[in-house]
Scaffold this active site. Sequence first.
Site, short mmCIF file in Angstrom:
data_model
loop_
_atom_site.label_atom_id
_atom_site.label_comp_id
_atom_site.label_asym_id
_atom_site.label_seq_id
_atom_site.Cartn_x
_atom_site.Cartn_y
_atom_site.Cartn_z
N ARG A 124 -29.80 16.19 26.82
CA ARG A 124 -29.73 16.81 25.49
C ARG A 124 -31.02 16.47 24.75
NH1 ARG A 124 -27.41 14.68 20.01
NH2 ARG A 124 -27.71 16.56 18.80
N HIS B 236 -27.09 22.06 16.60
CA HIS B 236 -25.75 22.18 17.20
C HIS B 236 -25.67 23.44 18.07
CE1 HIS B 236 -23.98 20.01 13.43
NE2 HIS B 236 -24.11 19.12 14.41
N ASN C 155 -27.33 11.91 26.92
CA ASN C 155 -27.64 12.15 25.51
C ASN C 155 -28.19 10.85 24.95
OD1 ASN C 155 -27.68 12.67 22.79
ND2 ASN C 155 -25.53 13.26 22.63
N ARG D 291 -24.85 13.69 4.38
CA ARG D 291 -25.98 14.57 4.01
C ARG D 291 -25.55 15.51 2.90
NH1 ARG D 291 -27.28 16.52 10.02
NH2 ARG D 291 -26.17 14.70 10.78
N GLU E 61 -19.95 19.98 24.37
CA GLU E 61 -21.40 20.11 24.51
C GLU E 61 -21.88 19.56 25.85
OE1 GLU E 61 -21.24 18.49 20.43
OE2 GLU E 61 -23.24 19.34 20.23
#
Length: 403
Positions: A95, A184, A10, A245, A389
């Site tokens: 990823r 996601h 990743n 955010r 993940e």
Amino acid sequence: MSIHNVLVVNAGSSSLKFMLFDMVSEKMLAKGQVERIGIGRSLFSYSTEGFSEKQVPCEAPDHTSAVQLACNALIAPEKGGCLKALSDIDAVGHRIVHGGEKYSTPVLLTEEAQAEIVKLIPLAPLHNPASLQGVKGCEHVLPGVPHVGIFDTAFHQTMPEESYLYGLPRVLHEKLGVRKYGFHGTSHKFVTQRAAEVLGKPVETVNLVTCHLGNGSSITAVKDGKCWDTSMGMTPLAGVMMGTRSGDFDPAIVLYLLKNGYTAEAIDKLINKESGVLALGGTGSSDMRDLCAARERGESAAQLAMARLVHSYAMYVGGYVAQLGHVDAIVMTGGIGENSWETREALVKAISGLGVTLDVEVNRMCRGSEATISGSDSAIPVMVLPTNEELMIARETFTLLSK
Ligand code: ADP
């Protein structure tokens, strides 16, 4: 081909995380990360059975040297000797954040596929270039090994038009790719499969609302095992409120700010890095643990921020439950979903109008482990299912190459 060991990578712009899996047992053999790539004072962390080192200064001027550091550690006898040789790595799963409309499934990262990912850079200007640097670094250090791309957007490609189209002229979608993509996806897919196992139902028959709640958060409506709608949008800014955010807000505010002297760059920073829990919580932190502690101390800004956060979650969960009709489970995952009992308690309370109830004790005890936290009389079961993940990426890599 026979695949045994899969390395999962990743890559971010200045970091590279990796995990090695034995795909026969699905056991994680080693993991680590390189931080501060290309910006000096780089740091290397690594652990495997019987060995662990944290944030050791290292030389990592680029992603290739970061991959080299990772690979050196994997075969170093003095660092646990996880592998005998690099030839024991059978495949690498990468990823990749944005697959656009092109990629709904994992793909072998041929030159052609990499060129397609380059074309998608306008949709993920920060993320896709970093992913590609990771791919190039791995190709250099591990030549001849198949590299597979797994996209954060892929799981959401099953959304129908009514979910992904904005109420904007269609030409924007056709010419500029303006639509909802969602993110996601690897996590939502992992917990969807796990929920189906826990429920004892074939995955293609489950209806779920999956809540990935972390620094970045998204909520997905899963219909018959597939994504039907999700809260993030064309970018990961949309949807629920997050650590830094804003989540959804009236887009005309951007124009208003532009007319009031804010530059586009300043607004970008404001809504992505200076909003959400950080902006409202009054703790100077975007971390949920700090927010919960301040709320516990009775600080009013923290109480309001928590209420606003949970309100935004509940809007999506409620809207999705209403539209899915039958829902087999509401699933919570991600750093907050897995660990913050306070947030889960507040969310279940906020959606109690759906007939959802909580087993207060089970919820309080549940930290980072699987549990059904709803009461026995709940109209919909509520589950905590830790996401993984990296394992999902390893599985997808294994499945593609084993075909
Ligand atoms: P990312 O989106 O960066 O992957 P994570 O999924 O790791 O983020 O989630 C990070 C969030 O999870 C942080 O807000 C953190 O405070 C929260 N978190 C982690 N552990 C706990 C805990 N024990 N209690 C409350 N919140 C927690």
